[in-house]
Design a protein around this motif. Structure first.
Motif, short mmCIF file in Angstrom:
data_model
loop_
_atom_site.label_atom_id
_atom_site.label_comp_id
_atom_site.label_asym_id
_atom_site.label_seq_id
_atom_site.Cartn_x
_atom_site.Cartn_y
_atom_site.Cartn_z
N UNK A 206 -74.44 -42.48 8.82
CA UNK A 206 -74.36 -44.04 8.59
C UNK A 206 -75.38 -44.22 7.33
N UNK A 207 -76.13 -43.15 6.92
CA UNK A 207 -76.94 -43.54 5.82
C UNK A 207 -76.18 -44.04 4.52
N UNK A 208 -74.92 -43.48 4.32
CA UNK A 208 -74.33 -44.03 2.99
C UNK A 208 -73.48 -45.39 3.17
N UNK A 209 -73.57 -45.83 4.54
CA UNK A 209 -72.63 -47.10 4.74
C UNK A 209 -73.17 -48.20 4.06
N UNK A 210 -72.35 -49.36 3.83
CA UNK A 210 -72.74 -50.25 3.28
C UNK A 210 -73.26 -51.52 4.19
N UNK A 211 -73.10 -51.11 5.55
CA UNK A 211 -73.55 -52.08 6.58
C UNK A 211 -75.00 -52.21 6.85
N UNK A 212 -75.72 -53.03 7.00
CA UNK A 212 -77.21 -53.25 7.02
C UNK A 212 -77.94 -52.42 8.04
N UNK A 213 -78.94 -51.90 7.82
CA UNK A 213 -79.81 -51.23 8.60
C UNK A 213 -81.18 -52.06 8.78
N UNK A 214 -81.38 -52.48 10.08
CA UNK A 214 -82.50 -53.44 10.19
C UNK A 214 -83.74 -52.72 11.31
N UNK B 99 -84.99 -41.91 7.64
CA UNK B 99 -85.76 -41.32 8.57
C UNK B 99 -85.11 -41.82 10.08
N UNK B 100 -84.33 -42.67 10.14
CA UNK B 100 -83.93 -43.11 11.59
C UNK B 100 -82.57 -43.36 12.04
N UNK B 101 -81.54 -43.34 10.93
CA UNK B 101 -80.40 -43.53 11.20
C UNK B 101 -79.69 -41.89 11.13
#
Length: 169
Positions: free
Chosen positions: A130-138, A124-126
């Protein structure tokens, strides 16, 4: 009283908690980027800042020499520089802060420790890229802001490595 020196106490070791006055709001955000617990209370009167710092065992960060001279906080540091990243380097050196194992673990706005965002929150927010990225979403449990690795964090990392070259990967 020397600028850039701890006026009344020995240097804090890694894990120090800070309280920045209104003059050092940008420094506070950079300390939060490093994961440092850094309160920012721009509306509080000086006496309250000193009381909060004492009660919570925080190093008061200020450039207000009058505050230091008259209220005599127990733990205080006066950065010499006017430049936020230079101030950050001064605080890191003075307090012997260790290089963090991870950046961006605190909310830059409200100081709360970040938590992993749920898949729904991330979706909902990124941005879709970015949604498929392995980087963390916080996500911040305090103010609800969502953080992810993007060009803004890359630029911030580069700025940090210029200010703290000994920490550069």
């Amino acid at each position: 009283m020397d600028r850039g020196r701890d006026v009344q106490s020995p240097p804090a070791q890694g894990g120090a908690a800070f309280l920045a006055d209104a003059m050092l709001a940008r420094l506070a955000r950079w300390l939060r980027t490093l994961g440092c617990d850094t309160l920012l209370e721009p509306q509080r009167p000086d006496r309250e800042l000193v009381a909060i710092a004492a009660c919570e065992d925080r190093v008061l960060l200020t450039r207000d020499r009058h505050l230091v001279a008259f209220l005599r906080p127990a733990k205080v540091f006066i950065p010499a520089s006017d430049v936020p990243l230079e101030q950050l380097a001064e605080v890191v050196a003075h307090c012997a802060l260790p290089a963090p194992t991870e950046l961006f673990t605190r909310c830059l706005v409200c100081n709360a420790p970040l938590r992993a965002a749920t898949a729904e929150e991330a979706a909902a927010h990124v941005p879709p890229t970015v949604q498929g990225s392995p980087d963390p979403v916080r996500r911040c449990p305090g103010c609800g802001r969502v953080y992810w690795q993007g060009s803004h964090t890359r630029r911030m990392r580069e700025a940090l490595w210029r200010a703290l070259p000994e920490w550069a990967p």
